[in-house]
Design an enzyme around this catalytic site. Structure first.
Site, PDB file in Angstrom:
ATOM      1  N   CYS A 127       0.852  -1.195   0.000  1.00  0.00           N
ATOM      2  CA  CYS A 127       0.000   0.000   0.000  1.00  0.00           C
ATOM      3  C   CYS A 127       0.885   1.242   0.000  1.00  0.00           C
ATOM      4  O   CYS A 127       1.369   1.676   1.054  1.00  0.00           O
ATOM      5  CB  CYS A 127      -0.925   0.005   1.206  1.00  0.00           C
ATOM      6  N   CYS A 130      -0.302   4.107   2.112  1.00  0.00           N
ATOM      7  CA  CYS A 130      -0.218   3.874   3.554  1.00  0.00           C
ATOM      8  C   CYS A 130       1.204   4.103   4.055  1.00  0.00           C
ATOM      9  O   CYS A 130       1.404   4.687   5.130  1.00  0.00           O
ATOM     10  CB  CYS A 130      -0.632   2.444   3.898  1.00  0.00           C
ATOM     11  N   ASP A 131       2.191   3.639   3.305  1.00  0.00           N
ATOM     12  CA  ASP A 131       3.561   3.570   3.810  1.00  0.00           C
ATOM     13  C   ASP A 131       4.574   4.427   3.052  1.00  0.00           C
ATOM     14  O   ASP A 131       5.738   4.520   3.467  1.00  0.00           O
ATOM     15  CB  ASP A 131       4.040   2.113   3.781  1.00  0.00           C
TER      16      ASP A 131
END
Length: 296
Positions: A127, A130-131
């Site tokens: 992701c 997300c990261d």
């Protein structure tokens, strides 16, 4: 009415069911869907400037809740057909419903090489939104070949010091708008026709090992973002005994989203077809309407 899955298909179905006067429950977290993790959507109708996937999911849920739909973030572990109704078991509870709509979506495919499992969350991510922020001014690799890989490259180019695409295909198969934007990047490089053999690192990712034309190569990076497509989440459907397609998706009647089992409808990525947020919403609407008609 119970909807399993909280992506755009499931949430839209919930909105239609709740607005249709049925007691409606959505099981699942909106933050785990492909749409929520997909970043900015520029091709979803009604938002000329685009809309972030998380915001889109939150808006559809809020609209469903406005009509009385409820959402529990529990994950369904088993569904049992008891004839007159279905029993859905989660880790801590169980629910019963005369009709269910399956919309469990899809999950990211893994590369399937040594080091991937061990280093997931320690440099390997599925992701980018997300990261990605964790890799500011660091060198990273994107492994993939389609729109997901292109979007990841463009997103990371504004964060990382260097973005290297490692693709098993001979070219990046993405929408022209993404390809044009990638051409202007100055911190981007690509290797095509690559076969990943291993991801190395002691505590965290240190390098990606791969072959190109039989020649071994190594790339030093601190992060690896995997964009190898998705696979449908059909385990619950299979255990329920639903008919599947040869490609591993839930088989449905495309006119009304019916599955092979009366009272069970399905929509979204787990049914195959063109996997877009807009098509998922359309399928969810159709499933909701069909479920309402089924209940009468």
């Amino acid at each position: 009415m119970v909807i399993v899955g909280a992506g755009p298909a499931g949430l839209t179905a919930a909105m239609y069911c709740a607005r249709g006067g049925k007691k409606t429950l959505v099981l699942g977290s909106i933050y785990g869907s492909q749409t929520a993790m997909g970043g900015l959507y520029e091709n979803y109708p009604g938002f000329p400037e685009g809309i972030n996937g998380i915001e889109l999911s939150e808006r559809i849920l809020a609209q469903a809740q406005r009509f009385g739909a409820e959402n529990q973030t529990e994950q369904v572990e088993k569904i049992v057909n008891l004839g007159d109704f279905f029993r859905l078991k989660t880790e801590n509870w169980q629910y019963e419903s005369k009709t269910i709509i399956l919309a469990m979506g899809a999950s990211h495919r893994q590369i399937g090489v040594p080091g991937e499992k061990e280093l997931t969350t320690r440099g390997i991510s599925y992701c980018v939104h997300c990261d990605g922020a964790l890799y500011r001014n660091k060198a990273v690799a994107v492994v993939g070949y389609g729109n997901g890989a292109a979007r990841a490259v463009l997103y990371l180019a504004n964060i990382a010091s260097r973005v290297h695409l490692i693709s098993p295909k001979e070219k990046l198969v993405a929408e022209p708008v993404y390809l044009e934007r990638i051409k202007s990047l100055t911190n981007y490089a690509a290797t095509f026709g690559a076969q990943i053999t291993e991801i190395r690192g002691e505590e965290f990712v240190e390098s990606v090992e791969f072959n190109v034309g039989g020649t071994p190569r190594s790339l030093k990076v601190e992060g690896v973002f995997v964009e190898m497509g998705t696979k449908p989440n059909v385990e619950l459907a299979e255990s329920l005994g639903l008919e599947m397609t040869s490609g591993g998706y839930v088989k449905i009647n495309r006119l009304n989203q019916e599955t092979s089992m009366p009272g069970v409808f399905a929509a979204g990525d787990m049914t195959g077809g063109r996997m877009q947020a807009a098509t998922a919403v359309g399928a969810g609407a159709s499933a909701g309407i069909s479920a309402l008609h089924y209940l009468g």
